[in-house]
Design a protein around this motif. Structure first.
Motif, PDB file in Angstrom:
ATOM      1  N   HIS A  20       0.881  -0.783  -0.102  1.00 33.88           N
ATOM      2  CA  HIS A  20      -0.010  -0.105  -0.099  1.00 33.88           C
ATOM      3  C   HIS A  20       1.218   1.020   0.138  1.00 33.88           C
ATOM      4  O   HIS A  20       0.256   2.059  -0.726  1.00 33.88           O
ATOM      5  CB  HIS A  20      -0.860  -0.158   1.192  1.00 33.88           C
ATOM      6  CG  HIS A  20      -1.489   0.878   1.299  1.00 33.88           C
ATOM      7  ND1 HIS A  20      -3.288   1.117   0.491  1.00 33.88           N
ATOM      8  CD2 HIS A  20      -2.058   1.722   1.889  1.00 33.88           C
ATOM      9  CE1 HIS A  20      -3.456   2.304   0.754  1.00 33.88           C
ATOM     10  NE2 HIS A  20      -2.672   3.239   1.663  1.00 33.88           N
ATOM     11  N   ILE A  21       2.300   0.909   1.037  1.00 33.24           N
ATOM     12  CA  ILE A  21       2.723   2.239   0.490  1.00 33.24           C
ATOM     13  C   ILE A  21       4.086   2.625   0.441  1.00 33.24           C
ATOM     14  O   ILE A  21       4.903   3.471   0.167  1.00 33.24           O
ATOM     15  CB  ILE A  21       3.214   3.020   2.440  1.00 33.24           C
ATOM     16  CG1 ILE A  21       3.092   3.508   2.916  1.00 33.24           C
ATOM     17  CG2 ILE A  21       4.273   1.893   2.603  1.00 33.24           C
ATOM     18  CD1 ILE A  21       2.204   5.000   2.233  1.00 33.24           C
ATOM     19  N   SER A  22       4.231   1.055  -0.772  1.00 32.57           N
ATOM     20  CA  SER A  22       5.615   0.963  -1.011  1.00 32.57           C
ATOM     21  C   SER A  22       6.358   2.614  -1.821  1.00 32.57           C
ATOM     22  O   SER A  22       7.116   3.086  -2.189  1.00 32.57           O
ATOM     23  CB  SER A  22       5.761  -0.496  -2.184  1.00 32.57           C
ATOM     24  OG  SER A  22       4.738  -0.791  -3.226  1.00 32.57           O
ATOM     25  N   THR A  23       5.290   2.259  -3.437  1.00 36.04           N
ATOM     26  CA  THR A  23       5.178   3.758  -4.533  1.00 36.04           C
ATOM     27  C   THR A  23       5.436   5.116  -3.630  1.00 36.04           C
ATOM     28  O   THR A  23       6.627   5.760  -4.064  1.00 36.04           O
ATOM     29  CB  THR A  23       4.506   3.344  -5.122  1.00 36.04           C
ATOM     30  OG1 THR A  23       4.025   2.162  -5.964  1.00 36.04           O
ATOM     31  CG2 THR A  23       4.443   4.728  -5.828  1.00 36.04           C
ATOM     32  N   GLY A  24       4.705   5.438  -3.268  1.00 37.10           N
ATOM     33  CA  GLY A  24       5.130   6.768  -1.535  1.00 37.10           C
ATOM     34  C   GLY A  24       5.821   6.383  -1.771  1.00 37.10           C
ATOM     35  O   GLY A  24       7.000   7.881  -1.424  1.00 37.10           O
ATOM     36  N   SER A  25       6.354   5.371  -0.230  1.00 37.46           N
ATOM     37  CA  SER A  25       7.979   5.942  -0.133  1.00 37.46           C
ATOM     38  C   SER A  25       9.075   5.936  -0.289  1.00 37.46           C
ATOM     39  O   SER A  25      10.087   6.246  -0.472  1.00 37.46           O
ATOM     40  CB  SER A  25       8.332   4.621   1.073  1.00 37.46           C
ATOM     41  OG  SER A  25       6.790   3.988   2.098  1.00 37.46           O
ATOM     42  N   LEU A  26       8.729   5.093  -1.659  1.00 33.21           N
ATOM     43  CA  LEU A  26      10.113   5.226  -2.798  1.00 33.21           C
ATOM     44  C   LEU A  26      10.043   6.579  -4.278  1.00 33.21           C
ATOM     45  O   LEU A  26      10.610   6.832  -4.510  1.00 33.21           O
ATOM     46  CB  LEU A  26      10.268   3.669  -3.905  1.00 33.21           C
ATOM     47  CG  LEU A  26      10.621   2.281  -3.016  1.00 33.21           C
ATOM     48  CD1 LEU A  26      10.281   1.852  -3.751  1.00 33.21           C
ATOM     49  CD2 LEU A  26      12.137   2.654  -2.468  1.00 33.21           C
ATOM     50  N   THR A  27       9.089   7.170  -3.721  1.00 32.83           N
ATOM     51  CA  THR A  27       8.386   8.224  -4.855  1.00 32.83           C
ATOM     52  C   THR A  27       9.927   9.365  -4.941  1.00 32.83           C
ATOM     53  O   THR A  27      10.273   9.739  -6.172  1.00 32.83           O
ATOM     54  CB  THR A  27       7.598   9.587  -3.852  1.00 32.83           C
ATOM     55  OG1 THR A  27       6.159   8.778  -3.784  1.00 32.83           O
ATOM     56  CG2 THR A  27       7.433  10.813  -4.683  1.00 32.83           C
ATOM     57  N   PRO A  28      11.012   9.877  -3.739  1.00 29.85           N
ATOM     58  CA  PRO A  28      12.211  10.815  -4.180  1.00 29.85           C
ATOM     59  C   PRO A  28      13.135   9.941  -5.027  1.00 29.85           C
ATOM     60  O   PRO A  28      13.585  10.505  -5.348  1.00 29.85           O
ATOM     61  CB  PRO A  28      12.527  10.723  -2.447  1.00 29.85           C
ATOM     62  CG  PRO A  28      11.669  10.563  -1.619  1.00 29.85           C
ATOM     63  CD  PRO A  28      10.369   9.413  -2.064  1.00 29.85           C
TER      64      PRO A  28
END
Length: 402
Positions: A20-28
Motif C-alpha cells: 500500500h505504501i511502497s510507491t509513496g515511500s520510494l517517490t524521492p
C-alpha cells in the motif's frame, strides 16, 4: 485450520500494508533516478490502485469457482513473479506494470481474507479490527526500512527485500495448506453465489440504496485522502525543503493510525459510531489546515501524527455502519466499500500529483481539506439517520443472524 488461516491473515494484511505504501515511500528515489515528476508518480499510484481494484472485483469470482486458499496462493504467486522479473529489468514502463500486479495481489489478499473471516467467524468485527492493526504496521515498517538501508543508488534493493519476504510467506503458506488440506473442519468450500434477494434489495429498497451510495461515496473520498496523503507525503515534505524528514514523516503518519486503531478497538463498545465519524472528520479538517501553515519539521511531524490518529478509525467504523444498514448483504457491502476506496485512491492521485507540480502546499492541502469537509457533511447526514445509537454488540448480533 480456520484459526491457522486467520493467523496467516495477519501476515497477509502486513504485506498488504507494505504494498500500500511502497510507491509513496520510494517517490524521492524514483523521481531522481528516472528524472520523473509527481505526475509520473501519479501514474504508478493509479496503476497500483487500479490493480488493487481489479483484485477486489475478481477475487470473489475466483473464490466462488475454487476456494479461499487457492485464491490466496494465486495472489502470492503473481506478486512473486512480478518482482522476480524486476531482477532482470529496471525499465520505468515495467515498474508501472509491476505496480499494477502488486496492487492486484494486495487487493486479492485483503478481500479474500476479509471474506474468509466473515464466512468462518462470528466475532468477525473484532478479528478484522486486529488485522487492520497489522495493515498499519506493514505500512509503518516499509518507510523505516527505506530510511535505514536505501539510497538513490540502491533504491531497487527494497523490491529485492520484498521478493524474499514474499518467497518465505509463500513457502510457509504452501506447507501449511498441504499439511492441513484434508482437515474436515476447513471451510474450503466455494463462496455461495449472491442471493437474488441482494439484487432485489438494491432495486427495491430505495431508501437504503441511497444510504449505501452515501457510504460508498464516503469510502471514495476517505481513501482519496488517506492513501494519497501517505503516498505523496515524501513529495510534500521535499517541496517544503524538509528532505531530512521526508521518509520518516510517513512513519509518523502510520504510527498515528496504529495507535488510533488500537484505542478505537479498546473503546469500540462505548462509542457512538456516527458521532465518532463526525468528530474524527472534523478534527481531520483542523489538523490538515494547521499542517498547511506549519514550517518547523518537528511541529510538522507532530501534526502528521495527529492526522493519522484522527483518520485511524474512520474507514472501519463507516464500513461497520454501512453493514448494519444493509444487514443481510455484508459481503456485497464489503466489496463495494473496498472497490470504491480503491477507485478513490486511484483517481484522486492524478489530482494530487497535478497540484504538487504547481509548487504550492496550500493548493494540495486545500484539496485534501475540501474532501474532508465533504466527509463532515456526509457524517452529519449519517448522524441524522436512525442508525445513530449503534454499538459493537448490536453489530455482532446483526452478524449472527447471517
Amino acid at each position: 485450520m480456520r484459526r491457522g488461516t486467520y493467523l496467516f491473515g495477519f501476515v497477509f494484511f502486513f504485506l498488504v500494508g507494505v504494498i500500500h505504501i511502497s510507491t509513496g515511500s520510494l517517490t524521492p528515489f524514483l523521481m531522481e533516478f528516472f528524472d520523473k515528476t509527481t505526475d509520473d508518480i501519479s501514474i504508478i499510484i493509479f496503476m497500483q490502485f487500479t490493480g488493487f481494484l481489479t483484485g477486489v472485483v475478481i477475487s470473489p469470482l475466483i473464490v466462488k469457482k475454487y476456494s479461499h486458499h487457492k485464491t490466496l496462493t494465486l495472489a502470492l504467486t503473481i506478486m512473486i513473479l512480478a518482482i522476480g522479473i524486476f531482477f532482470f529489468t529496471k525499465d520505468w514502463k515495467y515498474i508501472v506494470f509491476m505496480a499494477f500486479l502488486l496492487g492486484y495481489g494486495a487487493g486479492t489478499l485483503e478481500t479474500t481474507v476479509g471474506f474468509f473471516v466473515i464466512a468462518n467467524f462470528k466475532s468477525n468485527v473484532e478479528k478484522m479490527s486486529k488485522l487492520e492493526v497489522l495493515f498499519g504496521m506493514g505500512a509503518l515498517s516499509f518507510p523505516i526500512l527505506i530510511n535505514l538501508f536505501i539510497s538513490t543508488e540502491n533504491w531497487y534493493f527494497s523490491y529485492y527485500y520484498l521478493f524474499y519476504f514474499l518467497f518465505i510467506i509463500l513457502i510457509g503458506w504452501l506447507i501449511f495448506i498441504s499439511k492441513f488440506r484434508k482437515d474436515s473442519n476447513l471451510n474450503e468450500g466455494k463462496m455461495n453465489s449472491p442471493e437474488v434477494g441482494a439484487v432485489q434489495f438494491f432495486i427495491g429498497d430505495k431508501k437504503k440504496s441511497k444510504q449505501l451510495l452515501l457510504f460508498i461515496f464516503f469510502a471514495f473520498l476517505y481513501a482519496g485522502i488517506e492513501t494519497n496523503f501517505a503516498n505523496f507525503l515524501p513529495s510534500i515534505m521535499i517541496n517544503q525543503n524538509q528532505e531530512q524528514v521526508s521518509l520518516i514523516s510517513v512513519s509518523f503518519f502510520w504510527v498515528g493510525i496504529i495507535i488510533g486503531r488500537i484505542v478505537i478497538g479498546l473503546l469500540s463498545r462505548k462509542l457512538n459510531f456516527s458521532r465518532y465519524l463526525l468528530f474524527s472528520c472534523s478534527f481531520l479538517i483542523v489538523f490538515l489546515v494547521v499542517f498547511s501553515y506549519m514550517h518547523h519539521p518537528i511541529l510538522q511531524l507532530i501534526c502528521i501524527f495527529l492526522i493519522g490518529v484522527s483518520i485511524a478509525g474512520i474507514f472501519p467504523i463507516a464500513l461497520t455502519l454501512a453493514s448494519i444498514v444493509i444487514q443481510r448483504y455484508i459481503d456485497e457491502v464489503t466489496s463495494l466499500f473496498i472497490a470504491s476506496a480503491s477507485f478513490g485512491g486511484a483517481l484522486i492521485s492524478f489530482l494530487i500529483g497535478w497540484s504538487l507540480n504547481q509548487d504550492t502546499l496550500l493548493l494540495t492541502m486545500g484539496i485534501f481539506t475540501a474532501m474532508a469537509v465533504i466527509l463532515v457533511g456526509i457524517s452529519m447526514k449519517i448522524k441524522n439517520t436512525k442508525i445513530e445509537h449503534i454499538s459493537i454488540d448490536s453489530q455482532t448480533a446483526s452478524l449472527k443472524t447471517q
